[in-house]
Scaffold this active site. Structure first.
Site, short mmCIF file in Angstrom:
data_model
loop_
_atom_site.label_atom_id
_atom_site.label_comp_id
_atom_site.label_asym_id
_atom_site.label_seq_id
_atom_site.Cartn_x
_atom_site.Cartn_y
_atom_site.Cartn_z
N ARG A 261 0.84 -1.20 0.00
CA ARG A 261 0.00 0.00 0.00
C ARG A 261 0.87 1.25 0.00
NH1 ARG A 261 -4.68 -1.85 4.40
NH2 ARG A 261 -5.14 -3.80 3.32
N SER A 351 -9.92 -6.67 10.47
CA SER A 351 -11.13 -6.00 10.05
C SER A 351 -11.95 -7.01 9.27
CB SER A 351 -10.70 -4.83 9.15
OG SER A 351 -11.71 -3.89 9.05
N ARG A 388 1.59 -6.39 12.67
CA ARG A 388 0.96 -5.82 13.86
C ARG A 388 0.83 -6.86 14.96
NH1 ARG A 388 -3.55 -1.34 11.87
NH2 ARG A 388 -2.07 -0.15 10.59
#
Length: 415
Positions: A261, A351, A388
């Site tokens: 990204r 998510s 993460r």
RNA sequence: GGAUCUUUGGCAGAGUUGGUCGAAUGCACCGGUCUUGAAAACCGGCGAGGGUUAUACCUCCCAGAGUUCGAAUCUCUGAGGGUCCA
């Protein structure tokens, strides 16, 4: 893409829903009007085309019978001019409609809470209590450097900022996490797949990254190909343009890929450490379901991601995203946020989203629904962002001297 | 990189002197007859999108452009696949 038929039928309901996602009603009205104009243009063109077709057929018969065709030819030639013009209008309308329609986000589910940004998200529950430290916990970059696990400078040397290099146990833990998660997901019924990390424009349109978010994608200029921002893109698009049998559903898959990204809109945010990197590892969950089962599978995916964290003994919480924080394609999203004692806060680590038929309509993924073909529902969720997770392990499992205890479930993976 | 062939419905596979081809046939699939049940056999249905109350009608035979009154069928360009040469 939103359902244009539904738009025609129930404009008010749809624009009400979309306005909750800050889409201007005038845009929806414009879309409706464009859709009607296209219809009109189409009808016009098709009428002319039908004339042309029948005259051409007649032409063949005349020829066979040896009759004079000059009069017919004159008629047909005249009609041709009209057809060309009608086709051109139709094309223009089509393109206008598509450009607009493709840039309108999905409608939120009715039970998604209203809100402006992440501050209005609603916590569902906490899992595992953060443990108390007898010392001031450090942040992960400090720990990472101290242990020699991650080298941020050398990442910059090799590429640019927001790249890093993992060494030794840091690298090993990344690999361990990937394997652990894939195995975990497999046991929960998600079939492991391995997919290209470079995809074409069409795939990105299918899942909703294009045309609107091209700025955040790494593009391979010479070929109109892009590095994937998430495995959701190739995995969901595996079934693009297909009509599935209902008995095949739900299809549940898990994939590990690196993700890329540009983080175009994130200048200045999370510049330290490996929270926000241009390249990161992620294990993804993707499901393709009937409309009737998508909620059930959503819960399964959410549980799956949450249980990975529980197995890793990482405290976390589940948060329902409000309308303002909801992504472009999602009708509903629950984030999982992991506790980071060094930062003294919860940070997003997963998510899970249900896009309903939004991506299905774009990517043309359908299933045999009795005697007709209907859109499937597609869902995706991270399980988890590996970098993460590593951050969370470092911060939660740190000892006073800066060493880090390895979570028990990972032990078999690093020996 | 050069030469050549190829690209059709879920799959296989006809269709290359351009017209009634959205497309034979087989398999798969669905419904029925028969059977205690199943298999076999037989009968019927069976690509997708748009449009219509339903028809009609329009579009799609890899993609795009062209020739023609008319193209799955001819021409050009591109993409994918095969084979041969390098």
């Amino acid at each position: 893409m939103i359902d244009l038929k539904l738009l025609q039928k129930d404009f008010d309901a749809m624009s009400a829903k979309l306005s909750r996602k800050k889409v201007d009603t005038s845009l929806i009205a414009d879309l409706k009007q464009k859709n009607e104009e296209l219809k009109k243009a189409k009808t016009e063109f098709e009428t002319l085309q039908a004339m042309q077709n029948s005259m051409s057929k007649e032409f063949g018969i005349y020829k066979k019978e040896g009759r004079d065709v000059s009069e017919l030819k004159a008629k047909v030639d005249a009609n041709k001019i009209n057809i060309a013009a009608a086709l051109e209008t139709q094309r223009e309308r089509q393109e206008e409609l598509e450009t607009l329609a493709m840039s309108i986000p999905n409608m939120p589910d009715d039970n998604v809470p209203d809100g402006a940004d992440e501050n209005d998200n609603i916590e569902i529950k906490k899992v595992l209590a953060p443990h108390a430290f007898t010392f001031a916990p450090k942040e992960h970059w400090e720990l990472a450097e101290q242990n020699g696990w991650i080298d941020f400078e050398r990442g910059v040397k090799l590429a640019t900022s927001r790249f890093s290099v993992s060494f030794g146990m840091g690298a090993k833990l990344e690999r361990a996490l990937i394997n652990f998660m894939l195995n975990f997901n497999s046991k929960r019924g998600f079939e492991e797949v391995s997919v290209p990390v470079i995809v074409n424009r069409n795939a990105l349109k299918g899942t909703g990254q294009l045309p609107k978010f091209e700025d955040d994608l790494y593009k391979i200029d010479s070929q109109e190909l892009f590095l994937i921002p998430t495995a959701e893109v190739p995995v969901t698009n595996l079934f693009a343009d297909e009509i599935l049998e209902e008995s095949q559903l739900p299809i549940k898959m898990t994939a590990y890929t690196p993700c890329f990204r540009k983080e175009a809109g994130a200048a200045g945010r999370d510049t330290r450490g490996m929270i926000r990197q241009h390249q990161f590892h992620k294990v993804e969950l993707v499901a393709i379901t009937t409309p009737q089962t998508s909620d059930k599978v959503f819960d399964e995916m959410l549980a799956c991601a949450s249980d990975v964290l529980t197995a890793l003994e990482l405290p976390h919480r589940l948060v329902t995203l409000c309308t303002g924080d909801l992504g472009f394609s999602a009708a509903k999203t629950v984030d999982i946020e992991v506790w980071l004692p060094g930062q003294n806060t919860y940070r997003e680590i997963s998510s899970v989203s249900n896009t309903r038929d939004f991506q299905a309509r774009r990517a043309k993924i359908r299933y045999k629904d009795g005697d007709k073909n209907s859109m499937v529902h597609t869902l995706n969720g991270s399980s988890l962002a590996v970098g993460r997770t590593l951050v969370a392990i470092m911060e939660n499992f740190q000892n006073e001297d800066g060493t880090i205890t390895i979570p028990k479930v990972l032990e078999p993976y690093i020996n």
